[in-house]
Enzyme design. Structure first.
Site, PDB file in Angstrom:
ATOM      1  N   ALA A 171       0.825  -1.212   0.000  1.00 52.64           N
ATOM      2  CA  ALA A 171       0.000   0.000   0.000  1.00 52.64           C
ATOM      3  C   ALA A 171       0.861   1.266   0.000  1.00 52.64           C
ATOM      4  O   ALA A 171       0.529   2.253  -0.664  1.00 52.64           O
ATOM      5  CB  ALA A 171      -0.917  -0.005   1.219  1.00 52.64           C
ATOM      6  N   ASP A 172       1.960   1.250   0.737  1.00 53.96           N
ATOM      7  CA  ASP A 172       2.825   2.433   0.794  1.00 53.96           C
ATOM      8  C   ASP A 172       3.428   2.745  -0.569  1.00 53.96           C
ATOM      9  O   ASP A 172       3.473   3.910  -0.988  1.00 53.96           O
ATOM     10  CB  ASP A 172       3.981   2.182   1.770  1.00 53.96           C
ATOM     11  N   GLN A 173       3.903   1.708  -1.241  1.00 56.66           N
ATOM     12  CA  GLN A 173       4.533   1.932  -2.541  1.00 56.66           C
ATOM     13  C   GLN A 173       3.501   2.415  -3.572  1.00 56.66           C
ATOM     14  O   GLN A 173       3.788   3.285  -4.399  1.00 56.66           O
ATOM     15  CB  GLN A 173       5.214   0.648  -3.041  1.00 56.66           C
TER      16      GLN A 173
END
Lengths: 401, 401
Positions: A171-173
């Site tokens: 999700a962060d990427q």
């Protein structure tokens, strides 16, 4: 050499992963990224690691991974003197990036309106876990939490056990890449119109958009994904899609492929009766087990060679150390290194996108906390005396190697 | 309303996921995407689905998910007449996108050099599984295969069992976002210089770059990731990071959080002796089981309320149907719909990035095969007679609702 984003100046208040990967990608394309860190300790990610070990004894692999091609300046953001300096810097900046929890930075005088007042052309990009309003606005947003909330976790692992997240950030990427998408779209539009704008990105929305095909299927077909009990690799997929064992305790992934070709290569004609889409879906666990019994008879290299010769969609499953030595990875030069004053020669993954005229490059290692503070302030026209006064007051810290 | 990419015209030869998601993201920002499909059957993804079911009885959820905001024209790419038409269209196009296997499109006369010869400002973006040269150049590239080759699979699942992929596409979406990143960087640079260029993106390189922190850790710390036997959520992480059960058979994910706060909220002071980083890593499976025994004593809603009150990083694990009804997802309006001539009112995920001046929007449903062929050719100046001749020869097909 040409740089696609030459002349784009970014004031980067971001920390952890989402914001820093976004600005690293922009830095790889030649943007001038000024990373604004907390005086003293800097980005929180500097204090996180894997295996409870540190690169060169002190450096975080996480931080080293997402902060190349940036210069660091370390400020006490609560200082009014610092505020005046940053607003002066903003007059010639193009982009502001931040991923504090919603409202935190605005309270300190660094919201979109503050920057817009001194530079109407500014592009201000905020990242958060759940957006800037709504019932979860004050909740902590983090990669695995978002995987769980959006449906990745429920889709992963075996049906007769608890589900698991992907064993890697996701999700962060995606959030970082959405920041890049928004910022570059806004920069293009600003070239045409001269106008800046505010961009909001959040991990949850990005994860949902990433899963669009799974949402379209569930919400329109009246079915729910049920994790298979075998090694089938997606709860919506029929056999053979999954991860199969080999005779030498290796694993091979086999994706969507004509089933007849597969059982022919495996010399297993007894699998023929399963060869229609409904059966391959409804009896997928049974088919998986039977195919797995066949793949176990072959060594990994032998199996791969046979499958690839028949154009079956397959690949070996490798761990990260072996993947780094993979012949295609090596051919592409995807593992490279940079020299870091404390981490030594640090092995890192190279930029992924190849541009013929404006190649992405690694020109700087991840910075020390505030390493470039003096040089940056001098560039923005501040005098040696002003810089020394800031440091003396503790409003700026400098860690030089 | 303003559109960030107004006036950007894209000739999109792509199919399946990587290219189509990239051009959908550009279309969401206002680019004019002309999807060039195979005459007759169109994009391969139209023939793929989940659950062996079809939206409205005929439409692929996968295709519907990644092809909004595009118009379709369906051509026989082997026809020399079609070649002449596409080269005429290319004179006023900005971007070409394709993700055939390396070399396939160039053999038909649609390589970068072909387009550059008629329009030196063209930006040509190719996507592939493994890049355009090297030992794997002729291998099939697919999402799960890339997850396996790059290390995601080896990192996911339980240590005492075979590893599993993430139960959702990952490499393809990252590849799409890398295409967007390259194309928008190239468009910005073209505004400054007038020059086009060629961009190469591949799934494997993108997946590696996505895993940079895992690679930096393994390649510099002398450790390998070993999947935990419990529900710890990443092989490099210490407890409590993982997925925990609740009394009502729900699951809650708990990320990095002060361990003392966690065992205090759980009223489990007997966990205190584990509270240092080394122990939480080396005994993580033991800690997981003990924490899991405590979380099982609470209902999901009660547990979440207690953990959130203490600012523990946590969230509920939801499946896709429940996630679509989540209050924050609803608040953000992330589930929307469009009307499709055969699929009916199709529920889809909305664009994820919010832009204050140039909002991303869904203006068109995914197209039928060649639905807009006549209108597009008319816009490019071709006569009714020319269009009718093309159709009569079978060089262009039109499926109108």
């Amino acid at each position: 050499m040409n740089k696609a984003l030459e002349g784009v100046r970014i004031l980067d208040f971001s920390h952890l992963l989402q914001g820093p990967l976004a600005t690293q990608m922009l830095g790889d394309m030649g943007a001038d990224v000024v990373k604004i860190e907390r005086a003293g300790s800097g980005d929180m990610f500097r204090g996180m690691t894997f295996f409870a070990k540190w690169v060169g004894g002190s450096e975080s692999p996480n931080f080293l991974a997402w902060n190349r091609n940036k210069r660091s300046i370390a400020f006490n953001l609560k200082s009014r003197k610092v505020h005046a300096i940053i607003m002066e810097m903003a007059k010639s900046a193009d982009v502001v990036v931040q991923n504090f929890r919603p409202g935190v930075l605005a309270k300190l005088g660094y919201g979109y309106d503050d920057f817009k007042a001194v530079n109407p052309r500014i592009i201000y990009c905020s990242g958060s876990g759940y957006g800037e309003e709504g019932p979860y606005v004050d909740r902590p947003g983090q990669d695995m939490l978002i995987q769980g909330l959006a449906g990745v976790v429920a889709n992963t692992g075996r049906g007769d056990q608890a589900p698991v997240p992907a064993g890697a950030g996701l999700a962060d990427q995606i959030g970082a890449m959405n920041m890049v998408y928004g910022i570059l779209s806004a920069l293009f539009w600003r070239e045409k119109t001269g106008k800046g704008q505010k961009i909001e990105v959040n991990l949850l929305a990005g994860m949902l958009a990433h899963l669009n095909q799974e949402y379209v299927a569930v919400l329109n077909l009246g079915e729910d994904f049920v994790r298979p009990n075998s090694g089938i690799g997606h709860p919506g997929m029929q056999a053979p899609f999954g991860i199969y064992e080999t005779a030498d305790k290796g694993y091979v992934s086999i994706a969507m492929s004509p089933f007849k070709t597969l059982y022919t290569v495996l010399e297993a004609p007894q699998l023929a009766p399963y060869d229609d889409l409904e059966t391959l879906f409804s009896k997928r666990d049974e088919v998986f087990d039977k195919v797995n019994a066949e793949t176990r008879k072959f060594g990994t290299a032998d199996l791969l060679a046979r499958l690839l010769a028949a154009d079956i969609w397959c690949a070996e499953v490798k761990d990260i150390r072996r993947a780094a030595q993979d012949p295609q990875v090596t051919h592409m030069g995807m593992i490279t290194s940079y020299d870091h004053p404390r981490g030594g020669n640090v092995k890192v993954v190279a930029p992924a996108v190849r541009m013929s005229e404006t190649p992405a490059r690694i020109e700087r290692p991840a910075p020390l906390v505030g390493q470039h503070g003096r040089e940056i302030l001098a560039e923005f026209g501040f005098s040696s005396a002003e810089i020394a006064a800031l440091e003396a007051a503790g409003d700026m810290t400098v860690d030089e190697a």
